[in-house]
Design a protein around this motif. Structure first.
Motif, PDB file in Angstrom:
ATOM      1  N   MET A 226     -33.221  11.765 -12.264  1.00 46.13           N
ATOM      2  CA  MET A 226     -32.450  12.762 -11.542  1.00 46.13           C
ATOM      3  C   MET A 226     -33.224  13.159 -10.284  1.00 46.13           C
ATOM      4  O   MET A 226     -34.383  13.529 -10.365  1.00 46.13           O
ATOM      5  N   LEU A 227     -32.554  13.053  -9.165  1.00 46.18           N
ATOM      6  CA  LEU A 227     -33.142  13.433  -7.893  1.00 46.18           C
ATOM      7  C   LEU A 227     -32.509  14.737  -7.421  1.00 46.18           C
ATOM      8  O   LEU A 227     -31.279  14.856  -7.385  1.00 46.18           O
ATOM      9  N   ILE A 228     -33.337  15.718  -7.083  1.00 49.78           N
ATOM     10  CA  ILE A 228     -32.874  16.980  -6.500  1.00 49.78           C
ATOM     11  C   ILE A 228     -33.293  16.949  -5.043  1.00 49.78           C
ATOM     12  O   ILE A 228     -34.461  16.709  -4.728  1.00 49.78           O
ATOM     13  N   ARG A 229     -32.323  17.175  -4.149  1.00 55.48           N
ATOM     14  CA  ARG A 229     -32.624  17.161  -2.716  1.00 55.48           C
ATOM     15  C   ARG A 229     -31.704  18.131  -1.994  1.00 55.48           C
ATOM     16  O   ARG A 229     -30.720  18.627  -2.544  1.00 55.48           O
ATOM     17  N   SER A 230     -32.023  18.375  -0.722  1.00 54.52           N
ATOM     18  CA  SER A 230     -31.166  19.218   0.108  1.00 54.52           C
ATOM     19  C   SER A 230     -29.843  18.517   0.390  1.00 54.52           C
ATOM     20  O   SER A 230     -29.793  17.291   0.506  1.00 54.52           O
ATOM     21  N   GLU A 231     -28.823  19.310   0.509  1.00 50.70           N
ATOM     22  CA  GLU A 231     -27.509  18.788   0.881  1.00 50.70           C
ATOM     23  C   GLU A 231     -27.590  18.127   2.251  1.00 50.70           C
ATOM     24  O   GLU A 231     -28.234  18.650   3.157  1.00 50.70           O
ATOM     25  N   ALA A 232     -26.928  16.994   2.393  1.00 52.57           N
ATOM     26  CA  ALA A 232     -26.830  16.298   3.675  1.00 52.57           C
ATOM     27  C   ALA A 232     -25.368  16.330   4.124  1.00 52.57           C
ATOM     28  O   ALA A 232     -24.465  16.476   3.298  1.00 52.57           O
ATOM     29  N   PRO A 233     -25.113  16.189   5.428  1.00 48.60           N
ATOM     30  CA  PRO A 233     -23.725  16.185   5.897  1.00 48.60           C
ATOM     31  C   PRO A 233     -22.841  15.168   5.169  1.00 48.60           C
ATOM     32  O   PRO A 233     -21.665  15.436   4.908  1.00 48.60           O
ATOM     33  N   ALA A 234     -23.393  14.032   4.804  1.00 49.87           N
ATOM     34  CA  ALA A 234     -22.607  13.012   4.100  1.00 49.87           C
ATOM     35  C   ALA A 234     -22.188  13.464   2.704  1.00 49.87           C
ATOM     36  O   ALA A 234     -21.303  12.851   2.094  1.00 49.87           O
TER      37      ALA A 234
ATOM     38  N   LEU B  42     -28.616  22.669  -2.558  1.00 46.01           N
ATOM     39  CA  LEU B  42     -29.270  21.535  -3.195  1.00 46.01           C
ATOM     40  C   LEU B  42     -28.262  20.729  -3.999  1.00 46.01           C
ATOM     41  O   LEU B  42     -27.336  21.293  -4.589  1.00 46.01           O
ATOM     42  N   VAL B  43     -28.464  19.417  -4.018  1.00 38.49           N
ATOM     43  CA  VAL B  43     -27.654  18.543  -4.855  1.00 38.49           C
ATOM     44  C   VAL B  43     -28.547  17.863  -5.876  1.00 38.49           C
ATOM     45  O   VAL B  43     -29.737  17.615  -5.626  1.00 38.49           O
ATOM     46  N   ALA B  44     -27.962  17.569  -7.019  1.00 39.24           N
ATOM     47  CA  ALA B  44     -28.613  16.751  -8.047  1.00 39.24           C
ATOM     48  C   ALA B  44     -27.878  15.422  -8.055  1.00 39.24           C
ATOM     49  O   ALA B  44     -26.651  15.387  -8.139  1.00 39.24           O
ATOM     50  N   CYS B  45     -28.635  14.341  -7.937  1.00 31.98           N
ATOM     51  CA  CYS B  45     -28.038  13.002  -7.898  1.00 31.98           C
ATOM     52  C   CYS B  45     -28.492  12.197  -9.111  1.00 31.98           C
ATOM     53  O   CYS B  45     -29.661  12.256  -9.497  1.00 31.98           O
ATOM     54  N   ASN B  46     -27.560  11.425  -9.669  1.00 34.22           N
ATOM     55  CA  ASN B  46     -27.920  10.545 -10.785  1.00 34.22           C
ATOM     56  C   ASN B  46     -28.627   9.303 -10.241  1.00 34.22           C
ATOM     57  O   ASN B  46     -28.857   9.186  -9.027  1.00 34.22           O
ATOM     58  N   ASP B  47     -28.960   8.381 -11.108  1.00 32.69           N
ATOM     59  CA  ASP B  47     -29.717   7.191 -10.713  1.00 32.69           C
ATOM     60  C   ASP B  47     -28.958   6.290  -9.737  1.00 32.69           C
ATOM     61  O   ASP B  47     -29.559   5.510  -9.010  1.00 32.69           O
ATOM     62  N   GLU B  48     -27.626   6.430  -9.722  1.00 32.70           N
ATOM     63  CA  GLU B  48     -26.806   5.648  -8.784  1.00 32.70           C
ATOM     64  C   GLU B  48     -26.618   6.372  -7.453  1.00 32.70           C
ATOM     65  O   GLU B  48     -25.931   5.869  -6.564  1.00 32.70           O
ATOM     66  N   GLY B  49     -27.195   7.562  -7.321  1.00 33.11           N
ATOM     67  CA  GLY B  49     -27.092   8.321  -6.082  1.00 33.11           C
ATOM     68  C   GLY B  49     -25.866   9.206  -5.996  1.00 33.11           C
ATOM     69  O   GLY B  49     -25.635   9.846  -4.969  1.00 33.11           O
ATOM     70  N   GLU B  50     -25.086   9.289  -7.070  1.00 33.23           N
ATOM     71  CA  GLU B  50     -23.903  10.148  -7.067  1.00 33.23           C
ATOM     72  C   GLU B  50     -24.309  11.614  -7.214  1.00 33.23           C
ATOM     73  O   GLU B  50     -25.194  11.930  -8.020  1.00 33.23           O
TER      74      GLU B  50
END
Length: 167
Positions: free
Chosen positions: A1-9, A44-52
């Motif tokens: 699980m990746l936690i990162r800042s929201e991006a425009p995309a 912040l967004v949490a992304c799964n291993d596929e980047g969703e």
């Protein structure tokens, strides 16, 4: 699980997530309005291993008795249905606490299930002489002290950004 800042995309994906998680599109509209009006402190967004994007946390400024205290309101906090009960929301909150501390934002307030938020270290706001101007929040308004000794500096009415008035 990746936690990162929201991006425009991420904006459309977040919009879809919020519309799927909540019973109405009010939270999705709220986030769009807060973003458009410059009332986003941290998202912040949490992304799964596929980047969703499977989780989301949004923070905006609040005031106490009309005073800008640098306190932040958490709303919304959302996790996609098929990813719930895996600790994603708590992980988002832990990352947010760290980032907000780095930028000297002293307190987070939230409205939600007290039992859940207490797991994340939040306390009942009413125990600190704090109430929200949002309706029906007497028992669900919570506070978290990011920086020590910050909550005790203020008591009274906590007001969210004007965009919350349309909920």
């Amino acid at each position: 699980m990746l936690i990162r800042s929201e991006a425009p995309a991420d904006i459309l994906t977040i919009d879809t997530l919020l519309k799927a998680v909540f019973p109405t599109d009010a939270e999705a509209k709220l986030v769009m309005a807060l973003r458009e009006n410059g009332n986003r402190t941290l998202s912040l967004v949490a992304c799964n291993d596929e980047g969703e994007v499977v989780g989301y946390a949004f923070f905006s400024p609040v005031t106490v008795n009309g005073v800008d205290t640098n306190w932040q309101g958490l709303a919304p906090l959302a996790v996609r249905d098929d990813y719930q009960n895996q600790g994603i929301a708590l992980t988002l909150l832990e990352e947010a606490k760290s980032v907000l501390a780095d930028f000297d934002y002293p307190v987070i307030v939230a409205v939600g299930d007290p039992e859940y938020y207490e797991k994340a270290g939040f306390k009942k706001a009413v125990d600190h002489q704090l109430t929200a101007t949002l309706p029906d929040t007497e028992n669900t308004f919570m506070v978290y002290e990011v920086l020590p000794e910050s909550v005790a500096q203020y008591q009274g009415k906590v007001e969210y950004c004007n965009e919350f008035n349309s909920l």
